[in-house]
Design a protein around this motif. Structure first.
Motif, PDB file in Angstrom:
ATOM      1  N   MET A   1       0.853  -1.194   0.000  1.00  0.00           N
ATOM      2  CA  MET A   1       0.000   0.000   0.000  1.00  0.00           C
ATOM      3  C   MET A   1       0.884   1.238   0.000  1.00  0.00           C
ATOM      4  N   PRO A   2       0.619   2.236  -0.891  1.00  0.00           N
ATOM      5  CA  PRO A   2       1.463   3.435  -0.947  1.00  0.00           C
ATOM      6  C   PRO A   2       1.436   4.193   0.367  1.00  0.00           C
ATOM      7  N   GLN A   3       2.564   4.804   0.700  1.00  0.00           N
ATOM      8  CA  GLN A   3       2.655   5.589   1.919  1.00  0.00           C
ATOM      9  C   GLN A   3       1.792   6.842   1.798  1.00  0.00           C
ATOM     10  N   GLN A   4       1.065   7.159   2.857  1.00  0.00           N
ATOM     11  CA  GLN A   4       0.220   8.341   2.841  1.00  0.00           C
ATOM     12  C   GLN A   4       1.074   9.602   2.928  1.00  0.00           C
ATOM     13  N   PRO A   5       0.680  10.664   2.214  1.00  0.00           N
ATOM     14  CA  PRO A   5       1.490  11.885   2.205  1.00  0.00           C
ATOM     15  C   PRO A   5       1.286  12.723   3.459  1.00  0.00           C
ATOM     16  N   VAL A   6       2.263  13.552   3.732  1.00  0.00           N
ATOM     17  CA  VAL A   6       2.127  14.594   4.752  1.00  0.00           C
ATOM     18  C   VAL A   6       1.691  15.860   4.023  1.00  0.00           C
ATOM     19  N   VAL A   7       0.666  16.519   4.542  1.00  0.00           N
ATOM     20  CA  VAL A   7       0.088  17.702   3.904  1.00  0.00           C
ATOM     21  C   VAL A   7       0.320  18.918   4.790  1.00  0.00           C
ATOM     22  N   GLY A   8       0.672  20.037   4.168  1.00  0.00           N
ATOM     23  CA  GLY A   8       0.786  21.304   4.881  1.00  0.00           C
ATOM     24  C   GLY A   8      -0.268  22.269   4.379  1.00  0.00           C
ATOM     25  N   CYS A  22     -10.438  17.514   6.000  1.00  0.00           N
ATOM     26  CA  CYS A  22     -10.882  16.458   5.081  1.00  0.00           C
ATOM     27  C   CYS A  22      -9.678  15.723   4.488  1.00  0.00           C
ATOM     28  N   ALA A  23      -8.637  16.480   4.137  1.00  0.00           N
ATOM     29  CA  ALA A  23      -7.431  15.856   3.581  1.00  0.00           C
ATOM     30  C   ALA A  23      -6.809  14.875   4.563  1.00  0.00           C
ATOM     31  N   ALA A  24      -6.994  15.131   5.846  1.00  0.00           N
ATOM     32  CA  ALA A  24      -6.397  14.260   6.870  1.00  0.00           C
ATOM     33  C   ALA A  24      -6.910  12.828   6.779  1.00  0.00           C
ATOM     34  N   THR A  25      -8.066  12.629   6.151  1.00  0.00           N
ATOM     35  CA  THR A  25      -8.634  11.284   5.998  1.00  0.00           C
ATOM     36  C   THR A  25      -7.673  10.363   5.253  1.00  0.00           C
ATOM     37  N   ASN A  26      -6.980  10.910   4.253  1.00  0.00           N
ATOM     38  CA  ASN A  26      -6.091  10.098   3.420  1.00  0.00           C
ATOM     39  C   ASN A  26      -4.638  10.547   3.507  1.00  0.00           C
ATOM     40  N   ALA A  27      -4.294  11.290   4.564  1.00  0.00           N
ATOM     41  CA  ALA A  27      -2.924  11.768   4.753  1.00  0.00           C
ATOM     42  C   ALA A  27      -2.325  11.162   6.008  1.00  0.00           C
ATOM     43  N   ASP A  28      -1.019  11.125   6.045  1.00  0.00           N
ATOM     44  CA  ASP A  28      -0.335  10.700   7.264  1.00  0.00           C
ATOM     45  C   ASP A  28      -0.584  11.696   8.379  1.00  0.00           C
ATOM     46  N   SER A  29      -0.520  12.998   8.039  1.00  0.00           N
ATOM     47  CA  SER A  29      -0.814  14.077   8.976  1.00  0.00           C
ATOM     48  C   SER A  29      -1.007  15.350   8.171  1.00  0.00           C
ATOM     49  N   VAL A  30      -1.635  16.346   8.805  1.00  0.00           N
ATOM     50  CA  VAL A  30      -1.817  17.655   8.176  1.00  0.00           C
ATOM     51  C   VAL A  30      -1.215  18.703   9.115  1.00  0.00           C
ATOM     52  N   LEU A  59       7.493  23.217   8.222  1.00  0.00           N
ATOM     53  CA  LEU A  59       6.325  22.700   7.526  1.00  0.00           C
ATOM     54  C   LEU A  59       6.698  22.238   6.122  1.00  0.00           C
ATOM     55  N   LEU A  60       7.486  23.047   5.410  1.00  0.00           N
ATOM     56  CA  LEU A  60       7.879  22.704   4.040  1.00  0.00           C
ATOM     57  C   LEU A  60       8.784  21.479   4.003  1.00  0.00           C
ATOM     58  N   ASP A  61       9.686  21.367   4.958  1.00  0.00           N
ATOM     59  CA  ASP A  61      10.581  20.211   5.008  1.00  0.00           C
ATOM     60  C   ASP A  61       9.820  18.908   5.204  1.00  0.00           C
ATOM     61  N   ARG A  62       8.741  18.964   5.965  1.00  0.00           N
ATOM     62  CA  ARG A  62       8.033  17.738   6.330  1.00  0.00           C
ATOM     63  C   ARG A  62       6.886  17.390   5.380  1.00  0.00           C
ATOM     64  N   SER A  63       6.467  18.332   4.536  1.00  0.00           N
ATOM     65  CA  SER A  63       5.263  18.126   3.718  1.00  0.00           C
ATOM     66  C   SER A  63       5.582  17.607   2.316  1.00  0.00           C
ATOM     67  N   ASP A  64       4.740  16.698   1.842  1.00  0.00           N
ATOM     68  CA  ASP A  64       4.793  16.237   0.450  1.00  0.00           C
ATOM     69  C   ASP A  64       3.874  17.076  -0.433  1.00  0.00           C
ATOM     70  N   ILE A  65       2.787  17.572   0.161  1.00  0.00           N
ATOM     71  CA  ILE A  65       1.797  18.368  -0.550  1.00  0.00           C
ATOM     72  C   ILE A  65       1.522  19.627   0.264  1.00  0.00           C
ATOM     73  N   ILE A  66       1.522  20.777  -0.390  1.00  0.00           N
ATOM     74  CA  ILE A  66       1.153  22.038   0.249  1.00  0.00           C
ATOM     75  C   ILE A  66      -0.132  22.531  -0.399  1.00  0.00           C
ATOM     76  N   ILE A  67      -1.101  22.926   0.439  1.00  0.00           N
ATOM     77  CA  ILE A  67      -2.333  23.537  -0.052  1.00  0.00           C
ATOM     78  C   ILE A  67      -2.352  24.985   0.418  1.00  0.00           C
ATOM     79  N   SER A  68      -2.393  25.909  -0.526  1.00  0.00           N
ATOM     80  CA  SER A  68      -2.416  27.331  -0.201  1.00  0.00           C
ATOM     81  C   SER A  68      -3.837  27.857  -0.340  1.00  0.00           C
ATOM     82  N   LEU A  69      -4.434  28.226   0.806  1.00  0.00           N
ATOM     83  CA  LEU A  69      -5.763  28.819   0.849  1.00  0.00           C
ATOM     84  C   LEU A  69      -5.678  30.030   1.774  1.00  0.00           C
TER      85      LEU A  69
END
Length: 279
Positions: A1-8, A22-30, A59-69
């Protein structure tokens, strides 16, 4: 199973925090950065179960995906900080900015990151609300973002691979929806001045598909004016770029500016109309 991403998430406002949850449902952490943020932001992030980190670089070092809102004015300043740090993950530019700015931002990150253009249409995903996050950009990256929200209250729709499409759809919708709400406030305000506001509301109630039948929303419009005004300025810029007249949206943004200090207020319809008439 693919590793879940860390989201910032940048930054956890009312929409950002709810989308991040909502993203936390399929992420390692947010993650979110506490640096320079208010107590209200901290409380909101805590409410949605987001994980605090001390600084943006962490945050940037640890995140695979960044969401800017964030508010539109801050979008490019944020991305400069991200670019200077050398972030190499997927960057979702989900702010209400015009397509030209989105394309410019993508260019600022092209050395290492993959940019996805995003636009959220709808209310924050709480209490049964199900907004749609529209996406455009590289197919592999948009697929990752779609996977992030599978099974959550955030729907996703990909519009293609061209950066700018999602931003254009967001602003096209906002230009109608937000300007219509401003027109309601002006119509009710004028009717009130002549003592016929209740009659106006009664007439409007016969048209259930009309925003004018929802005069109670005027107070919500006032409370959101600090954010809606800049969004309409962005939409006006997009109209000008398309060779279309922008004066109507600029006028609506100017009207919203009369409520600039109403953020986080608990206004009644009367309060909102009073501030509109006597800023």
């Amino acid at each position: 199973m693919p590793q879940q991403p860390v989201v910032g998430i940048l930054h956890p406002g009312s929409m950002g925090a709810a989308v991040a949850a909502c993203a936390a449902t399929n992420a390692d952490s947010v993650l979110w950065s506490t640096a320079g943020r208010s107590a209200a932001s901290a409380a909101r992030a805590g409410q949605f179960g987001l994980t605090p980190v001390a600084t943006l670089p962490e945050l940037l070092d640890r995140s695979d995906i960044i969401i800017s809102l964030c508010p539109p004015a801050a979008a490019e300043d944020l991305v400069r900080d991200v670019a200077e740090h050398g972030f190499t993950g997927v960057y979702v530019e989900a702010n209400a900015i015009n397509p030209e700015r989105t394309t410019r931002i993508a260019g600022m990150l092209e050395q290492g990151s993959t940019v996805v253009d995003g636009g959220v249409i709808g209310s924050p995903p709480v209490r049964g609300k199900t907004p749609t996050l529209y996406l455009s950009g590289p197919a592999t990256a948009t697929a990752r973002i779609e996977e992030l929200f599978v099974g959550t209250a955030v729907q996703t729709t990909t519009l293609g691979t061209e950066i700018g499409k999602a931003s254009a759809l967001k602003l096209s919708y906002a230009s109608f929806q937000k300007t219509s709400r401003v027109l309601v406030a002006l119509a009710v305000g004028m009717a009130r001045e002549h003592g016929v506001d209740q009659e106006l509301i009664e007439v409007a109630s016969r048209r259930t598909d009309s925003y004018l039948a929802e005069s109670e929303y005027v107070a919500k419009t006032a409370e959101r004016a600090w954010r809606w005004g800049p969004e309409l300025e962005e939409a006006a810029d997009a109209l000008e770029a398309a060779g279309l007249p922008s004066e109507m949206l600029r006028a609506a943004a100017s009207t919203l500016a009369r409520w600039h200090d109403a953020k986080d207020s608990e206004l009644t319809l009367t309060d909102a109309l009073d501030r509109l008439a006597q800023p």
